[in-house]
Every structure is written in structure tokens, then in C-alpha cells.
Design a protein around this motif. Sequence first.
Motif, PDB file in Angstrom:
ATOM      1  N   TYR A 149      -0.620 -11.702  -1.225  1.00 20.14           N
ATOM      2  CA  TYR A 149      -0.865 -10.531  -2.065  1.00 20.14           C
ATOM      3  C   TYR A 149      -2.287 -10.533  -2.603  1.00 20.14           C
ATOM      4  CZ  TYR A 149       3.978  -8.974  -2.009  1.00 20.14           C
ATOM      5  OH  TYR A 149       5.198  -8.493  -1.613  1.00 20.14           O
ATOM      6  N   PRO A 150      -2.847  -9.356  -2.874  1.00 21.05           N
ATOM      7  CA  PRO A 150      -4.243  -9.285  -3.346  1.00 21.05           C
ATOM      8  C   PRO A 150      -4.400  -9.828  -4.753  1.00 21.05           C
ATOM      9  CG  PRO A 150      -3.222  -7.117  -3.409  1.00 21.05           C
ATOM     10  CD  PRO A 150      -2.247  -8.020  -2.719  1.00 21.05           C
ATOM     11  N   TRP A 197      -5.059  -9.017  -7.869  1.00 17.92           N
ATOM     12  CA  TRP A 197      -5.085  -7.943  -8.856  1.00 17.92           C
ATOM     13  C   TRP A 197      -4.647  -8.482 -10.203  1.00 17.92           C
ATOM     14  CZ3 TRP A 197      -2.164  -3.471  -5.890  1.00 17.92           C
ATOM     15  CH2 TRP A 197      -2.939  -3.078  -4.788  1.00 17.92           C
ATOM     16  N   ASP A 227       0.813  -1.217   0.000  1.00 19.15           N
ATOM     17  CA  ASP A 227       0.000   0.000   0.000  1.00 19.15           C
ATOM     18  C   ASP A 227       0.844   1.263   0.000  1.00 19.15           C
ATOM     19  OD1 ASP A 227      -2.340  -1.438  -0.042  1.00 19.15           O
ATOM     20  OD2 ASP A 227      -2.602  -1.422   2.126  1.00 19.15           O
ATOM     21  N   TYR A 242       2.537  -8.718 -15.330  1.00 20.46           N
ATOM     22  CA  TYR A 242       2.240  -9.115 -13.957  1.00 20.46           C
ATOM     23  C   TYR A 242       3.473  -9.700 -13.283  1.00 20.46           C
ATOM     24  CZ  TYR A 242       1.850 -13.721 -16.154  1.00 20.46           C
ATOM     25  OH  TYR A 242       2.109 -14.856 -16.869  1.00 20.46           O
ATOM     26  N   THR A 250      -2.224  -7.494 -11.822  1.00 26.98           N
ATOM     27  CA  THR A 250      -0.762  -7.450 -11.879  1.00 26.98           C
ATOM     28  C   THR A 250      -0.093  -8.480 -10.972  1.00 26.98           C
ATOM     29  OG1 THR A 250      -0.955  -5.650 -10.271  1.00 26.98           O
ATOM     30  CG2 THR A 250      -0.586  -5.039 -12.572  1.00 26.98           C
ATOM     31  N   ARG A 305      -5.023   2.993 -12.078  1.00 23.64           N
ATOM     32  CA  ARG A 305      -5.092   2.306 -10.784  1.00 23.64           C
ATOM     33  C   ARG A 305      -6.166   1.225 -10.801  1.00 23.64           C
ATOM     34  NH1 ARG A 305      -7.830   2.866  -5.905  1.00 23.64           N
ATOM     35  NH2 ARG A 305      -6.584   2.475  -4.031  1.00 23.64           N
ATOM     36  N   HIS A 313      -7.837 -10.616 -13.278  1.00 24.79           N
ATOM     37  CA  HIS A 313      -6.939 -11.532 -12.561  1.00 24.79           C
ATOM     38  C   HIS A 313      -7.431 -12.968 -12.672  1.00 24.79           C
ATOM     39  CE1 HIS A 313      -4.740 -13.387  -9.184  1.00 24.79           C
ATOM     40  NE2 HIS A 313      -5.921 -13.870  -8.823  1.00 24.79           N
ATOM     41  N   ARG A 316      -5.730  -3.017 -10.386  1.00 26.48           N
ATOM     42  CA  ARG A 316      -6.430  -3.756  -9.341  1.00 26.48           C
ATOM     43  C   ARG A 316      -7.637  -4.534  -9.869  1.00 26.48           C
ATOM     44  NH1 ARG A 316      -5.859  -0.706  -3.868  1.00 26.48           N
ATOM     45  NH2 ARG A 316      -3.900   0.423  -4.171  1.00 26.48           N
ATOM     46  N   ASP A 317      -7.710  -4.753 -11.166  1.00 24.89           N
ATOM     47  CA  ASP A 317      -8.869  -5.404 -11.781  1.00 24.89           C
ATOM     48  C   ASP A 317      -8.945  -6.861 -11.347  1.00 24.89           C
ATOM     49  OD1 ASP A 317     -10.802  -6.477 -13.495  1.00 24.89           O
ATOM     50  OD2 ASP A 317     -10.396  -4.927 -14.994  1.00 24.89           O
ATOM     51  N   ASN A 318      -9.956  -7.198 -10.542  1.00 30.33           N
ATOM     52  CA  ASN A 318     -10.102  -8.564 -10.037  1.00 30.33           C
ATOM     53  C   ASN A 318     -10.622  -9.535 -11.089  1.00 30.33           C
ATOM     54  OD1 ASN A 318     -12.082 -10.659  -8.413  1.00 30.33           O
ATOM     55  ND2 ASN A 318     -10.147 -10.275  -7.337  1.00 30.33           N
TER      56      ASN A 318
END
Length: 349
Positions: A205-206, A208, A169, A198, A210, A323, A332, A327-329
Motif C-alpha cells: 500500500y502507498p 499515505w 484506486d 489510519y 491513512t 484527498r 505518514h 495522501r499526505d506523505n
Amino acid sequence: MNKSLFMRIVDRLSNEVQYFQQTHDGLGRISLSPIQKCTAAIRVLAYGSAADTVDEYLRLGETTTRLCVEHFVEGIINLFSDEYLRRPTPAELQRLLHAGEYRGFPGMIGSIDCMHWEWKNCPTAWKGQYSRGSGKPTIVLEAVASYDLWIWHAFFGLPGTLNDINVLDRSPVFDDIIQGYAPNVTFSVNGRQYHMAYYLTDGIYPKWATFIQSISLPQAPKAVLFAQRQEAVRKDVERAFGVLQARFAIVKNPVLFWDKVKIGKIMRACIILHNMIVEDERDGYSLNHVSESFQGEENGSSHVDRDIDRDIPSNIANMMDARARIRDNPIHHQLKYDLVEHIWDKFGG
């Protein structure tokens, strides 16, 4: 570090840093040579020894050795950081994409993780902020490493109580993408095209676009194979941490300095020296032939747009859009599914 690289460093420091220039005192006596000072500093960094352990070998006192270390790390950062601690150029990014595709992960440009460096002489007032479950204060290093162990990104200095997500973050790892300075990347997986490179990560890690994690408790053969390949390739950053600590024991041992700014400079200088050694020894690495396997861009699906559009304004709308794409789920999950199928087609037969 071989002799030619060492002498290159000595020459640059002796020519451009006043502290390492050899002079005479008022009585005409010659001062310590640049080789003495650089050798003392490198011995402290490489062996993690106390400053007074080189007094007999190099005829330097404890205070002089400490000054050599401080001026050495500052000189390394000022002279070499722009070359050896930077973002990859479009040509280097293309090489990383080719290496990722060769290993079964099109669009992968490295792996990211965090390492903790114990701070033995942490001030008592800060110990609660820097101590984790082990009870020992640590400082966090976030790094991105590629297959040749080159460290492309280093973010150091946050308290050890933060986990990898908290560090992310605060990290500038995606600043180039958000500000519109990063080259555009295009690659295809399982017949579907993507436009965001990526990193491989561990499970914390989330999810995302990436980041690509492994599959925990895989059951199906495709999932088992993907987990094996992902966990093997993701070890690049772990290997980079291990090699960095093996080359510079000061990073492996608890740090004895009090000043956090000096500690940060030592870590940064060690990473720069590590990258210099990687560049010097890269020809002997096992994956060095990857670039030769993809001489033409038609041989792979991963491509870099070498012309960055500087006319796009870095306004808040464009930054928020970048951004959101990072962070596009849904992207992913789609990419991970396509990678599972791609790796099964490539290695499962």
C-alpha cells in the motif's frame, strides 16, 4: 450460527419476503416452509455443496434449492445490509480508537487487505482479464476489519489481475472523508497531535497519512519491536478472511456460478451473516474488555467529534483538500516515526 439468530432471520424473511411465505396451491397442499428454504440456502453457503445435495435431507430439488439461495441472499441484503454492512457510528468509531490505543496504535481503526475468490466457471472470453500468475480466474474482495473481526468495509467484484493498489484506486473506502461525511478524529502520539485516523496495511500500500505499514528488514531494537507489533495487529483482517471462509465454505471453494452479479450478492450476504454472528458472539472475545478500560474519554488520547458539520459544502476545492490530506506523505513518515517511539515507550521497557 445459533438457533436464536437463525430463527430471527427466518422470521424476518417469512414476514417481509414473499418467496419465503408459506402458501397453499390450488389443491390445498401446503408449500415448503420458510425453515426448509432457509436451511437449504444456509447449508449451500456454509458447506459450499452443490444444489442437489440437500434433496434427501430437506426434500428439495436442485432447481428449488438454487432459487432458495438466490432469494435468500437477496433477502439478507435488502433486510440487513443497512445495519450490518455500514460505516461505524461515532460511538463505534470511539470504541475502535480505544481498542487501537490499548494495543499500542492510537488513531488506528482497523486493518485493510484484499482476498481473491477463485471463479471456476468464469466465461472463456473473460479469463484473460480475471486470471493472475496462477492461471486461475479470481475476483477480488477488499475489506476493512477490526479487532473483533467485524468487517466494516467490503468492496467486491474487480478482476483478479488487479493488485491491491489498483483495487484501492477504484475503492470507495475514503469516500466519506472526501465528501465531508466522516466524523472528525483527534489523537496524539509521542506528544504530537493528528487529525486523520489510519489503517494498518502490508507493504504494497502507498505511504499515505491513512496507512501505516511495517518496517521491512528492521535492524534497530525500536524498529524490530514496531514491526512485531504492527504485523501482529494487522492480522485482524487476515483472521477475518479466515473466519469468513471457515463459516462459509462457498467463499473458500471455487465459485460455480456463471453470473457475476449473483456471485457478488453471495459474497455480500456472507459478509452480512458473518457480522451478525460476530455481534451475537462478541461478548466472548478476548478484547471485549477494551471499552471498559476506557470508560471516560480522559483515559485516552483518541477522541471523536460526534457533531459532523453538515454546513461545509462538498465543492471540488474541499474534496481535493480532503484527498490531499488522505495522501499526505510527510504526515505518514512523521506519524510512523512517532508510533515507533510510542510503542517503544509502551512495550519496550
